[in-house]
Scaffold this motif. Structure first.
Motif, PDB file in Angstrom:
ATOM      1  N   LEU A  90     -62.039  33.785   5.657  1.00  0.00           N
ATOM      2  CA  LEU A  90     -63.024  33.168   4.776  1.00  0.00           C
ATOM      3  C   LEU A  90     -62.749  33.421   3.302  1.00  0.00           C
ATOM      4  O   LEU A  90     -63.267  32.711   2.439  1.00  0.00           O
ATOM      5  N   ARG A  91     -61.919  34.432   3.000  1.00  0.00           N
ATOM      6  CA  ARG A  91     -61.547  34.660   1.600  1.00  0.00           C
ATOM      7  C   ARG A  91     -60.740  33.487   1.037  1.00  0.00           C
ATOM      8  O   ARG A  91     -60.585  33.341  -0.171  1.00  0.00           O
ATOM      9  N   ASN A  92     -60.217  32.654   1.933  1.00  0.00           N
ATOM     10  CA  ASN A  92     -59.440  31.486   1.505  1.00  0.00           C
ATOM     11  C   ASN A  92     -60.318  30.249   1.322  1.00  0.00           C
ATOM     12  O   ASN A  92     -59.787  29.146   1.130  1.00  0.00           O
ATOM     13  N   GLN A  93     -61.635  30.415   1.376  1.00  0.00           N
ATOM     14  CA  GLN A  93     -62.506  29.241   1.377  1.00  0.00           C
ATOM     15  C   GLN A  93     -62.301  28.357   0.156  1.00  0.00           C
ATOM     16  O   GLN A  93     -62.228  27.128   0.278  1.00  0.00           O
ATOM     17  N   GLU A  94     -62.185  28.946  -1.013  1.00  0.00           N
ATOM     18  CA  GLU A  94     -62.013  28.124  -2.214  1.00  0.00           C
ATOM     19  C   GLU A  94     -60.716  27.320  -2.156  1.00  0.00           C
ATOM     20  O   GLU A  94     -60.687  26.133  -2.502  1.00  0.00           O
ATOM     21  N   ALA A  95     -59.637  27.960  -1.699  1.00  0.00           N
ATOM     22  CA  ALA A  95     -58.349  27.256  -1.615  1.00  0.00           C
ATOM     23  C   ALA A  95     -58.392  26.157  -0.558  1.00  0.00           C
ATOM     24  O   ALA A  95     -57.848  25.058  -0.755  1.00  0.00           O
TER      25      ALA A  95
END
Length: 469
Positions: A403-408
């Motif tokens: 989920l840390r990749n959500q922005e990407a």
């Protein structure tokens, strides 16, 4: 100041309906998906429109922000307060009356707090259909449906919430009541104020009642699940079904093989219609005001043509209401199966129908290049161009870590949506979750007009602040 304000609110609605204790407010502060909890000065629970108007006047007088709330089933943080604790939640759950039904005019007037399923049931008692149908229909409310312009599974035939509403009653940010409860299908008397409030997510006023459009209750329906190789085949099947079935085509739902695999894993008691997997599946439903034979005959002919032309690989036609329910259960359990599987990055998008297959192919490829092994869970209302395009982590990767990749991930998906001429929100709204994304993809002219409307109607900025704009 807050104690004076709260004392005034208790005078309006009664002490039991001004909630200030943390335990009492807790059910009204959580996001539906369980990922966010807001704070509030109080939760106010009015019983009727007059009480709503008085409460809004009080909020305007004391400059207290307010967050209108229905069934709290939204997915974009539109009906929960922020973490400041300065706003009040205005819950309309007590306002749940069916005010009247006019079977001849085919209209129903209801309070905004009416649960959608109760509205459907009340219409059916008068041999009428209110066709808005959502997975959350047992708990979502009419006010929330209209505030987000909800879609659902029958938009292809009947339209979304906006098209199913003829009139509104609204409390303005100044605490005035606009009575627009006119059951008219034609009314060209100036600006369409109704459409300003539908889809505004409570940022321009509080919807307190609505006149809903009813339809004849179908005599019968017919359902089939069709297996296909690709989304391109699904578009060919849609064209074929529309050509052969016309207005009887009520639902056309696309599901990838990943979706049905998830359902089979987490709900093993549900039907398994095919002996081998296929790339894509479409759930079709026809409804007829003539007879069951008419509906099933049309559907069987359309499916036979699709198989003969090689558009479809296999098909199962429901032979009973129970079998139809079983096929629909497969579609309606996808979101629940995703929740059981773990967290994922969700997208509620719409595209021109003709471009959907190319969008899926191109966006799948970009995401797999950027995040090898990523799992793409794609399903939605193909007949009206609405995809739920969800991205789950690769095997072995922790969900919270992914989920840390959500922005990407969002950037890839939303840029693709924009390049294909689509929208980053089809039926869930903008809320607080997509507010910054809206600024990225709306033109300055559009945003300027939206801000002008907001400033004109809500100059104090107390209506659901931080949402949409």
């Amino acid at each position: 100041m807050s104690e004076e304000f709260l004392s005034h609110c208790r005078h309006i609605v009664g002490e039991p309906f001004v909630l200030v204790a943390a335990a009492d407010m807790a059910p009204f502060l959580d996001d539906w998906r369980g990922r966010y909890t807001g704070k509030a000065l109080a939760v106010l629970r009015p019983a009727d429109t007059e009480q709503v108007a008085q409460l809004v006047k009080a909020c305007a007088h004391w400059r207290i922000p307010l967050v209108p709330q229905g069934g709290r089933t939204g997915l974009v943080l539109g009906s929960v307060p922020d973490e400041s604790g300065t706003a009040v939640v205005l819950s309309l759950s007590r306002m749940n009356r069916v005010r009247s039904i006019d079977a001849v005019n085919r209209t129903m007037t209801v309070d905004a707090g009416c649960i959608l399923q109760h509205v459907q049931d009340a219409a059916a008692l008068h041999d009428c259909l209110y066709p808005l149908s959502l997975a959350s229909e047992g708990s979502c409310t009419v006010g929330g449906n209209l505030s987000t312009n909800a879609g659902g599974t029958a938009v292809l035939r009947y339209g979304n919430a906006r098209e199913l509403c003829l009139g509104l009653e609204v409390v303005t940010p100044q605490g005035e009541v606009w009575n627009g409860l006119r059951g008219l299908r034609k009314d060209n008397t100036g600006y369409d104020l109704r459409d300003l409030f539908i889809g505004a997510e409570g940022t321009l006023g509080v919807i307190t009642a609505a006149v809903l459009k009813l339809h004849p209750l179908p005599k019968a329906s017919a359902t089939a699940l069709v297996a296909l190789a690709t989304p391109r085949d699904a578009l060919d099947l849609l064209t074929l079904a529309q050509d052969r079935c016309g207005a009887c085509l009520t639902a056309f739902e696309l599901m990838s093989d990943v979706c049905l695999d998830l359902v089979a894993t987490h709900f093993p008691d549900l039907p398994k219609p095919f002996s081998r997997p296929h790339g894509q599946y479409v759930l079709l439903e026809l409804s007829s005001c003539e007879s069951g034979e008419h509906a099933s005959g049309m559907l069987e002919q359309a499916v036979a043509v699709a198989l003969d032309r090689g558009v479809a690989r296999d098909a199962v036609v429901a032979m009973s209401a129970a079998q139809s329910r079983g096929l629909w259960d497969l579609r309606e359990h996808i979101s629940m199966a995703q929740a059981k599987a773990g967290k994922n990055i969700k997208h509620d998008i719409s595209l021109p129908i003709s471009r959907i297959a190319r969008f899926i192919a191109a966006t799948d490829a970009k995401l797999r290049d950027a995040f090898p092994g990523v799992v793409l869970v794609t399903f939605g209302h193909l007949g009206d161009g609405n995809l739920h395009y969800n991205v789950a982590p690769p095997a072995g990767v922790a969900h919270d870590e992914f989920l840390r990749n959500q922005e990407a991930v969002n950037r890839i998906v939303h840029d693709q949506v924009d390049s294909f001429g689509g929208s980053i929100s089809a039926e869930h709204g903008i809320g607080a979750l997509k507010r910054d994304e809206l600024n990225r993809y709306k033109s300055p002219v559009e945003l300027g007009m939206m801000r002008a409307i907001k400033a004109a109607l809500d100059p104090l900025g107390i209506m659901n602040p931080g949402k949409v704009l």
